[in-house]
Design a protein around this motif. Structure first.
Motif, PDB file in Angstrom:
ATOM      1  N   ARG A 102     -32.999 -77.133  68.277  1.00  0.00           N
ATOM      2  CA  ARG A 102     -33.026 -78.325  69.132  1.00  0.00           C
ATOM      3  C   ARG A 102     -33.918 -78.103  70.353  1.00  0.00           C
ATOM      4  NH1 ARG A 102     -27.601 -81.069  71.676  1.00  0.00           N
ATOM      5  NH2 ARG A 102     -28.604 -82.919  72.501  1.00  0.00           N
ATOM      6  N   MET A 103     -33.795 -76.937  70.961  1.00  0.00           N
ATOM      7  CA  MET A 103     -34.616 -76.626  72.136  1.00  0.00           C
ATOM      8  C   MET A 103     -36.090 -76.536  71.756  1.00  0.00           C
ATOM      9  SD  MET A 103     -32.128 -73.943  74.141  1.00  0.00           S
ATOM     10  CE  MET A 103     -33.334 -73.619  75.418  1.00  0.00           C
ATOM     11  N   ARG A 104     -36.387 -75.955  70.614  1.00  0.00           N
ATOM     12  CA  ARG A 104     -37.790 -75.855  70.186  1.00  0.00           C
ATOM     13  C   ARG A 104     -38.373 -77.228  69.861  1.00  0.00           C
ATOM     14  NH1 ARG A 104     -37.235 -70.074  67.164  1.00  0.00           N
ATOM     15  NH2 ARG A 104     -37.981 -68.868  68.948  1.00  0.00           N
ATOM     16  N   ARG A 105     -37.591 -78.104  69.262  1.00  0.00           N
ATOM     17  CA  ARG A 105     -38.090 -79.467  68.999  1.00  0.00           C
ATOM     18  C   ARG A 105     -38.421 -80.163  70.312  1.00  0.00           C
ATOM     19  NH1 ARG A 105     -34.026 -79.396  65.120  1.00  0.00           N
ATOM     20  NH2 ARG A 105     -32.613 -80.528  66.495  1.00  0.00           N
ATOM     21  N   ALA A 106     -37.542 -80.053  71.288  1.00  0.00           N
ATOM     22  CA  ALA A 106     -37.766 -80.684  72.593  1.00  0.00           C
ATOM     23  C   ALA A 106     -38.965 -80.055  73.301  1.00  0.00           C
ATOM     24  CB  ALA A 106     -36.512 -80.568  73.459  1.00  0.00           C
ATOM     25  N   PHE A 107     -39.117 -78.755  73.182  1.00  0.00           N
ATOM     26  CA  PHE A 107     -40.252 -78.068  73.793  1.00  0.00           C
ATOM     27  C   PHE A 107     -41.554 -78.553  73.169  1.00  0.00           C
ATOM     28  CE2 PHE A 107     -43.178 -74.580  74.569  1.00  0.00           C
ATOM     29  CZ  PHE A 107     -42.873 -74.179  75.853  1.00  0.00           C
ATOM     30  N   ALA A 109     -42.152 -81.361  71.771  1.00  0.00           N
ATOM     31  CA  ALA A 109     -42.383 -82.757  72.148  1.00  0.00           C
ATOM     32  C   ALA A 109     -42.696 -82.913  73.633  1.00  0.00           C
ATOM     33  CB  ALA A 109     -41.153 -83.598  71.784  1.00  0.00           C
ATOM     34  N   GLY A 110     -42.610 -81.823  74.394  1.00  0.00           N
ATOM     35  CA  GLY A 110     -42.898 -81.878  75.824  1.00  0.00           C
ATOM     36  C   GLY A 110     -41.717 -82.295  76.666  1.00  0.00           C
ATOM     37  N   GLY A 111     -40.543 -82.415  76.066  1.00  0.00           N
ATOM     38  CA  GLY A 111     -39.376 -82.918  76.774  1.00  0.00           C
ATOM     39  C   GLY A 111     -38.724 -81.952  77.742  1.00  0.00           C
ATOM     40  N   VAL A 112     -39.025 -80.670  77.629  1.00  0.00           N
ATOM     41  CA  VAL A 112     -38.416 -79.685  78.524  1.00  0.00           C
ATOM     42  C   VAL A 112     -39.478 -78.754  79.100  1.00  0.00           C
ATOM     43  CG1 VAL A 112     -36.112 -79.692  77.464  1.00  0.00           C
ATOM     44  CG2 VAL A 112     -37.868 -78.155  76.572  1.00  0.00           C
ATOM     45  N   ARG A 113     -40.620 -79.308  79.468  1.00  0.00           N
ATOM     46  CA  ARG A 113     -41.739 -78.463  79.884  1.00  0.00           C
ATOM     47  C   ARG A 113     -42.136 -78.618  81.360  1.00  0.00           C
ATOM     48  NH1 ARG A 113     -45.641 -77.039  75.617  1.00  0.00           N
ATOM     49  NH2 ARG A 113     -46.397 -75.718  77.281  1.00  0.00           N
ATOM     50  N   TRP A 121     -48.814 -68.667  81.326  1.00  0.00           N
ATOM     51  CA  TRP A 121     -48.541 -68.576  79.889  1.00  0.00           C
ATOM     52  C   TRP A 121     -48.464 -69.943  79.226  1.00  0.00           C
ATOM     53  CZ3 TRP A 121     -49.019 -63.770  78.216  1.00  0.00           C
ATOM     54  CH2 TRP A 121     -48.819 -62.746  79.121  1.00  0.00           C
ATOM     55  N   ASN A 122     -48.610 -71.018  79.988  1.00  0.00           N
ATOM     56  CA  ASN A 122     -48.421 -72.379  79.480  1.00  0.00           C
ATOM     57  C   ASN A 122     -49.305 -72.693  78.271  1.00  0.00           C
ATOM     58  OD1 ASN A 122     -47.365 -74.976  79.354  1.00  0.00           O
ATOM     59  ND2 ASN A 122     -48.735 -75.768  80.912  1.00  0.00           N
ATOM     60  N   GLU A 123     -50.566 -72.324  78.329  1.00  0.00           N
ATOM     61  CA  GLU A 123     -51.474 -72.623  77.227  1.00  0.00           C
ATOM     62  C   GLU A 123     -51.063 -71.879  75.951  1.00  0.00           C
ATOM     63  OE1 GLU A 123     -56.166 -72.051  76.254  1.00  0.00           O
ATOM     64  OE2 GLU A 123     -55.630 -72.673  78.275  1.00  0.00           O
ATOM     65  N   LEU A 124     -50.741 -70.602  76.081  1.00  0.00           N
ATOM     66  CA  LEU A 124     -50.291 -69.823  74.924  1.00  0.00           C
ATOM     67  C   LEU A 124     -49.011 -70.423  74.343  1.00  0.00           C
ATOM     68  CD1 LEU A 124     -50.355 -67.339  73.034  1.00  0.00           C
ATOM     69  CD2 LEU A 124     -49.017 -66.144  74.789  1.00  0.00           C
ATOM     70  N   CYS A 125     -48.055 -70.729  75.188  1.00  0.00           N
ATOM     71  CA  CYS A 125     -46.783 -71.290  74.715  1.00  0.00           C
ATOM     72  C   CYS A 125     -46.995 -72.635  74.035  1.00  0.00           C
ATOM     73  CB  CYS A 125     -45.802 -71.420  75.875  1.00  0.00           C
ATOM     74  SG  CYS A 125     -45.332 -69.822  76.579  1.00  0.00           S
ATOM     75  N   GLY A 126     -47.886 -73.457  74.583  1.00  0.00           N
ATOM     76  CA  GLY A 126     -48.196 -74.739  73.957  1.00  0.00           C
ATOM     77  C   GLY A 126     -48.790 -74.562  72.576  1.00  0.00           C
ATOM     78  N   ALA A 127     -49.682 -73.584  72.424  1.00  0.00           N
ATOM     79  CA  ALA A 127     -50.292 -73.322  71.116  1.00  0.00           C
ATOM     80  C   ALA A 127     -49.256 -72.819  70.121  1.00  0.00           C
ATOM     81  CB  ALA A 127     -51.430 -72.315  71.265  1.00  0.00           C
ATOM     82  N   ILE A 128     -48.346 -71.979  70.563  1.00  0.00           N
ATOM     83  CA  ILE A 128     -47.288 -71.465  69.684  1.00  0.00           C
ATOM     84  C   ILE A 128     -46.397 -72.608  69.223  1.00  0.00           C
ATOM     85  CG2 ILE A 128     -45.200 -70.033  69.650  1.00  0.00           C
ATOM     86  CD1 ILE A 128     -46.839 -68.130  71.578  1.00  0.00           C
ATOM     87  N   ALA A 129     -46.038 -73.485  70.151  1.00  0.00           N
ATOM     88  CA  ALA A 129     -45.205 -74.641  69.796  1.00  0.00           C
ATOM     89  C   ALA A 129     -45.942 -75.573  68.842  1.00  0.00           C
ATOM     90  CB  ALA A 129     -44.780 -75.387  71.057  1.00  0.00           C
ATOM     91  N   ALA A 130     -47.212 -75.846  69.126  1.00  0.00           N
ATOM     92  CA  ALA A 130     -48.001 -76.747  68.277  1.00  0.00           C
ATOM     93  C   ALA A 130     -48.140 -76.201  66.862  1.00  0.00           C
ATOM     94  CB  ALA A 130     -49.383 -76.979  68.898  1.00  0.00           C
TER      95      ALA A 130
END
Length: 145
Positions: A102-107, A109-113, A121-130
């Protein structure tokens, strides 16, 4: 045992893939990821936590900065809204498979960012989530291991 985490590390653990500030930091985070994957619970704390530990011996550790406390505040608010649970020091959380998903889905979608703005680390984390969270170190199966 229990893993002590500050609020914004609830977001960081979602995308942790073994990269960090130093070899000592990464080794420590790998051990924490393994503990969480085995099902250890989380105790929310204020200020430096188990993830921060290797940084505290250095000069001017950033984990003591007000900007990091602000990340905690923003992350706590977002995760609290998402999980409908209090996210504050002293609260214990069980990061089961459903909660992690649930947390990963929200992450994704940008809902908990909100807490991630300005983080190096934001760019790396965004790429991992994408990419669907490949190679992330914190994993929980639907049944206990």
């Amino acid at each position: 045992m229990t893993v002590r985490l500050r609020a914004h590390h609830l977001l960081c653990l979602l995308t942790y893939v073994g990269k960090g500030y130093s070899p000592a930091f990464t080794a420590n985070y790998d051990a924490i990821a393994e503990r969480l994957s085995r099902g250890e619970d989380i105790l929310l704390v204020s200020g430096p936590d188990d993830v921060c530990a290797p940084l505290l011996d250095g000069p001017e550790p950033h984990c003591l900065n007000e900007s990091v406390s602000e990340r905690d505040r923003l992350a706590a608010r977002d995760v609290e809204d998402l999980l409908a649970l209090p996210i504050q020091p002293g609260v214990r959380l069980d990061l089961d498979a459903a909660t992690l998903a649930r947390m990963r889905r929200a992450f994704s979608a940008g809902g908990v960012r909100k807490a991630c703005c300005g983080c190096e680390w934001n760019e790396l984390c965004g790429a991992i989530a994408a990419g669907g969270f490949p190679d992330t170190r914190v994993q929980r199966s639907a049944v206990p291991r």
